[in-house]
Structure formats: structure tokens, C-alpha cells
Design a protein around this motif. Sequence first.
Motif, short mmCIF file in Angstrom:
data_model
loop_
_atom_site.label_atom_id
_atom_site.label_comp_id
_atom_site.label_asym_id
_atom_site.label_seq_id
_atom_site.Cartn_x
_atom_site.Cartn_y
_atom_site.Cartn_z
N LEU A 104 -21.26 66.80 70.76
CA LEU A 104 -22.61 66.71 70.01
C LEU A 104 -23.43 67.85 70.51
O LEU A 104 -24.28 68.44 69.77
CB LEU A 104 -23.22 65.47 70.44
CG LEU A 104 -22.42 64.09 70.05
CD1 LEU A 104 -23.16 62.70 70.80
CD2 LEU A 104 -22.32 64.00 68.78
N LEU A 105 -23.49 68.13 71.53
CA LEU A 105 -24.31 69.29 72.29
C LEU A 105 -23.80 70.80 71.46
O LEU A 105 -24.69 71.50 71.18
CB LEU A 105 -24.39 69.56 73.55
CG LEU A 105 -24.93 68.37 74.25
CD1 LEU A 105 -24.88 68.61 75.76
CD2 LEU A 105 -26.25 68.44 74.08
N GLU A 106 -22.58 70.91 71.20
CA GLU A 106 -22.13 72.37 70.67
C GLU A 106 -21.77 72.29 69.22
O GLU A 106 -21.63 73.21 69.00
CB GLU A 106 -20.64 72.48 71.58
CG GLU A 106 -20.70 72.82 73.23
CD GLU A 106 -21.63 73.87 73.33
OE1 GLU A 106 -21.77 74.91 72.70
OE2 GLU A 106 -22.46 73.81 74.42
N SER A 107 -21.92 71.15 68.74
CA SER A 107 -21.28 71.30 67.26
C SER A 107 -22.58 70.57 66.25
O SER A 107 -22.26 70.52 65.14
CB SER A 107 -20.25 70.68 66.88
OG SER A 107 -20.14 69.12 67.04
N THR A 108 -23.71 69.92 66.91
CA THR A 108 -24.75 69.28 66.21
C THR A 108 -26.05 69.80 66.64
O THR A 108 -26.26 70.24 67.77
CB THR A 108 -24.59 67.61 66.08
OG1 THR A 108 -25.06 67.24 67.56
CG2 THR A 108 -23.31 67.07 65.97
N SER A 267 -10.86 77.79 58.81
CA SER A 267 -11.87 76.53 58.83
C SER A 267 -12.05 75.99 60.33
O SER A 267 -11.17 75.97 61.04
CB SER A 267 -11.31 75.19 57.80
OG SER A 267 -11.54 74.27 58.17
N PHE A 268 -13.23 75.33 60.31
CA PHE A 268 -13.22 74.77 61.64
C PHE A 268 -12.53 73.19 61.51
O PHE A 268 -12.69 72.48 62.72
CB PHE A 268 -14.63 74.58 61.81
CG PHE A 268 -15.33 75.94 62.43
CD1 PHE A 268 -15.48 75.82 63.89
CD2 PHE A 268 -15.44 76.91 61.65
CE1 PHE A 268 -16.08 77.37 64.55
CE2 PHE A 268 -16.13 78.01 62.39
CZ PHE A 268 -16.29 78.31 63.70
N TYR A 289 -9.06 65.89 76.79
CA TYR A 289 -8.85 67.11 75.71
C TYR A 289 -9.67 67.02 74.39
O TYR A 289 -9.33 65.76 74.11
CB TYR A 289 -7.51 67.48 75.67
CG TYR A 289 -6.37 66.68 74.95
CD1 TYR A 289 -6.21 66.84 73.60
CD2 TYR A 289 -5.85 65.80 75.78
CE1 TYR A 289 -5.32 65.87 73.10
CE2 TYR A 289 -5.03 64.68 75.06
CZ TYR A 289 -4.63 65.09 73.71
OH TYR A 289 -3.79 64.09 73.29
N HIS A 290 -10.20 68.00 73.76
CA HIS A 290 -10.45 67.80 72.38
C HIS A 290 -9.20 68.61 71.78
O HIS A 290 -8.71 69.56 72.33
CB HIS A 290 -11.61 68.88 72.40
CG HIS A 290 -12.87 68.36 73.03
ND1 HIS A 290 -13.61 69.17 73.83
CD2 HIS A 290 -13.48 67.30 72.94
CE1 HIS A 290 -14.41 68.81 74.28
NE2 HIS A 290 -14.67 67.36 74.01
N GLU A 291 -9.05 67.83 70.47
CA GLU A 291 -8.07 68.61 69.62
C GLU A 291 -8.84 68.82 68.24
O GLU A 291 -9.42 67.87 67.95
CB GLU A 291 -6.75 67.91 69.51
CG GLU A 291 -5.93 68.57 68.62
CD GLU A 291 -4.40 67.80 68.34
OE1 GLU A 291 -3.70 68.11 67.64
OE2 GLU A 291 -4.17 66.85 68.98
N SER A 292 -8.61 70.07 67.82
CA SER A 292 -9.31 70.42 66.47
C SER A 292 -8.30 70.91 65.45
O SER A 292 -7.33 71.19 65.99
CB SER A 292 -10.52 71.22 66.63
OG SER A 292 -9.95 72.68 67.34
N LYS A 296 -10.45 76.99 65.95
CA LYS A 296 -11.84 77.53 65.91
C LYS A 296 -12.84 76.66 66.58
O LYS A 296 -13.65 76.96 67.52
CB LYS A 296 -12.46 77.94 64.49
CG LYS A 296 -11.60 79.21 63.79
CD LYS A 296 -12.10 79.24 62.29
CE LYS A 296 -13.46 80.16 62.27
NZ LYS A 296 -13.25 81.49 62.86
N LEU A 297 -12.74 75.38 66.44
CA LEU A 297 -13.85 74.49 67.00
C LEU A 297 -13.32 74.14 68.47
O LEU A 297 -14.31 74.18 69.28
CB LEU A 297 -13.73 73.10 66.02
CG LEU A 297 -14.71 72.14 66.57
CD1 LEU A 297 -16.19 72.90 66.66
CD2 LEU A 297 -14.79 70.79 65.75
N ALA A 298 -12.16 74.18 68.79
CA ALA A 298 -11.91 74.08 70.36
C ALA A 298 -12.36 75.18 70.96
O ALA A 298 -12.59 74.99 71.91
CB ALA A 298 -10.19 73.87 70.16
#
Length: 450
Positions: A104-108, A267-268, A289-292, A296-298
Motif C-alpha cells: 500500500l505504501l509503495e504502490s498507492t 507491464s507491472f 514474499y511478494h510475487e508480481s 517491475k512491481l517486485a
Amino acid sequence: MSQDRPAAINFFKGHPSFRLLPGKEVALAAEELLTPTRRDFDDDTKNRHPLTYGSDEGALWVRQVICDFNNDETFRFATTDKARSKPEFLNLNSGASYGVLSILLESTLAHTGYTRQAFVITPTYFLINDCFIDAGFSNKITAIDELGGGEIDLEGLEIKLSELEEEHKGEDDSTDLQLISNPLKPYHKKIYRYVLYCIPTYANPSGETYTLETRQKLIEIARKYDMLILADDVYDMLNYDQPLNRLAQPPKRLVHLDRETNNDPESFGNTISNATFSKLIAPGLRFGYHESVTQKLAYQLSQGGANTSGGTPSQMNSMIVGTMLKNKSAHKVLNNLRAVYRERSSALYDAVKTYLPEGTHMEPLHGGYFAWVTLPQGYNAKVIGEELQKQYSVVLANGSNFEVIGDTRNWGQRSVRLSISFLEAEEIVKGVKLWGCVCKAFAKRNDLNF
């Protein structure tokens, strides 16, 4: 909240019984990792020593092991399947809760209104509201209903999105992005107009699993409206229907489906998988972990200020988990959890059918931690729960805890969430039987059928 309130039987707790915590396996993995004087990756800037600052994205070898585990051992993708993940699609973090907040902090960007609205599937995980409020979404959260049968109210979601698009038509808020742009960095962040939070498989609290059609339609809507789907993929490997002699095969995650149908390498994507090993090994490890869809988004998430200051936040614990995945001890832990939870889920379902009022609704558990139980019309789940705790020291998680703040549904009137992760089977049966006694007394006082 009653999660930590002293109780003889506590159905609120959503973590494993202490006897299920794999202390021996974790200790052996830590010994295997830390005993050598040197490891071949200690000086590799993409990996680094387990006890020093890690790389921003997390150790490359750990990300590769996770990809191997997901691609080949659990989801079992064909070698040509576009859903397959790569290490660069992953950003290691300190577990799902921190994972949500960092996304949320990094993409909104809610504070300026650039990100216009957050959507949260209801009923929802009882602490997720705090993350959205911390990220500036107070008074900007809309609840979207689960409809049962693996469906959610996609029509209502799209109506609300259309209304918001019309309301903001013609606005130029591009200057808002300058507030979060670092002129010293060679890239610009991807900020989404909308964000939606969901738990697509064995949802907390309802236990629902979205159908393939629901997942695909949700992705289509996200692409149309520049919306990020934040999926908590934390329970999907805890399947109780599949054989226990091998790892369960979960349904494809939203990020997999998005990747399969996304042909733009720049694309993100419109989905992110927020995954953790808390439910699969032990929550105290605080590693996930985050997986995108692409790298790019990761990568963007790995470049947050707190992350680049000290590197990946769970350097050593990530390598302990990586070691457990390599030596297969994680597989044994996971399958043991599935076996125990399967027994408990059956005990819970049978007890609810045996001891609670006729007409009480509960779907069988197919996986995950939680059952959503709804009492018949006329019963007051909150009053009954309070009496149950006072008389027998049995704690239930009343449905009021699982509302979306600012857009409530009165879940607490008749519904409760029951967890099978902490209590033994015999405690589950005893607790439900006592609950039934209180329900019976309530029915008698209020002239209800039992």
C-alpha cells in the motif's frame, strides 16, 4: 478483540498449537546454515552472509528455491506454462502483514486522492482495516460482498468503479506523483488508481475459495480500471481433500492467471501475491514474499526506503526457510499440519451438526484455518458468545470483528468464525458442545426452535 483473552477454550486464536511448531526442524536448518565458517554465497552481493544485511530483493538463492517449490512441487506447472515464476518476480519480506502495508505504501497514494478508493471483500480478516487506515484510506474503503459458491459481487464492484470514474472525470492530478518521486532514482513508481484486498483461497474468515471464472473476471476489471488486486495467498497450500502422501496442489493464484494472459514485458501487472510461510512452517519466523506478474512491481517494492536502508528485512530467517525447502523438512512440516488440521476440521463439522441448533449453517472445511458459522434467525451470536465466555470460559470470534470499517454488514448478529489451528480435536468438540448448551438455553428463553 478476544484473541489473547485468557480462556479454557479459545476459538479465536489463528496460529498453530504449540506442539505443532517445528522447533527441531528449524534448529537443524539453522545449524546447517550457520555452522560452516563460510558459504559459497557469503560474498555474493545478490545473496550475502545470513547474518549481515541482505540484498534489497532478498537472497537470490532463496528466491530460486521458492520458485522451484511453487513451480514444480506445489502448483506443478508445465515447463511451458507462462504462469511459472522466476526469482526476479519475487521480493522477500517479513511476512504477510508487513507485506500488505509495504504494498500500500509503495504502490498507492490515498492521501492526495490519486488512488481513489480501496475495496475489501467482506467479511474480511479482522486486522486488515488497520493497514488500510495507516496507508491513508480512512473513509475510502468500500466493502464488496462474497456471494457464496466461490463468487463475489463483481457487478457491485464495477458499478462503484464506474461511479468513481465519472466523479473524477477530467481531473489532472499527475502532479501528485511528484510527492513520491526521488529525483536521484532512474525510475518512476507505478501508482494504481484503485486497490482491492482479498483472500482468494480458503479465505479468512469465511473459508471461501474463488472459482476460476471469478478470478479471471476480477483480473479483467482490474485491468480496465487501473486497479491492483492485493491477494493474501497464505492458506492455499493447506488443502485437506487431497492425499497426504505428497504436497497439495492449490488452484492457480491470481498472479499466475494475470501473468498467463499478460503479453507486455514492461507491464507491472494488476495483481500481486502476498504470500507467507507463517501458516506453512511457523509464524514466529516472520518471513514471506511478494510475487508480481513481471519483475517491475517486485523490484519497486524492494526499493522502498526502509528496505534499501537495511536490505531485505528477514535475511537470516529467509535462509532458514530456504534451507528447509532444500532439505525437504518444510514438506514434512506442511504435510503434518495438513493431517492434523484435516482431523480437526472433521471434528468441528460433526460437532456443529450434532450440538448446534437445527438450521445452523456451516460449509465443510476444504482447507485453511477457519469455519464461518451462522446461527438460525432469531439467535443472537454476540449475546450467546458473551454468555458462553462468562459461563464456560469458551471464546468465539464474533462476526462483528470481520467487518470492513465504514461499510458494515452486521455480521456479528448471527455469525462467528471458528479456528481449528490452535485447539485439539477434543477441545473443539467440547467447546462446540458447550456452545450448544448456551444456544439451547437462549432458545428456551426466547421461544425459538432448537
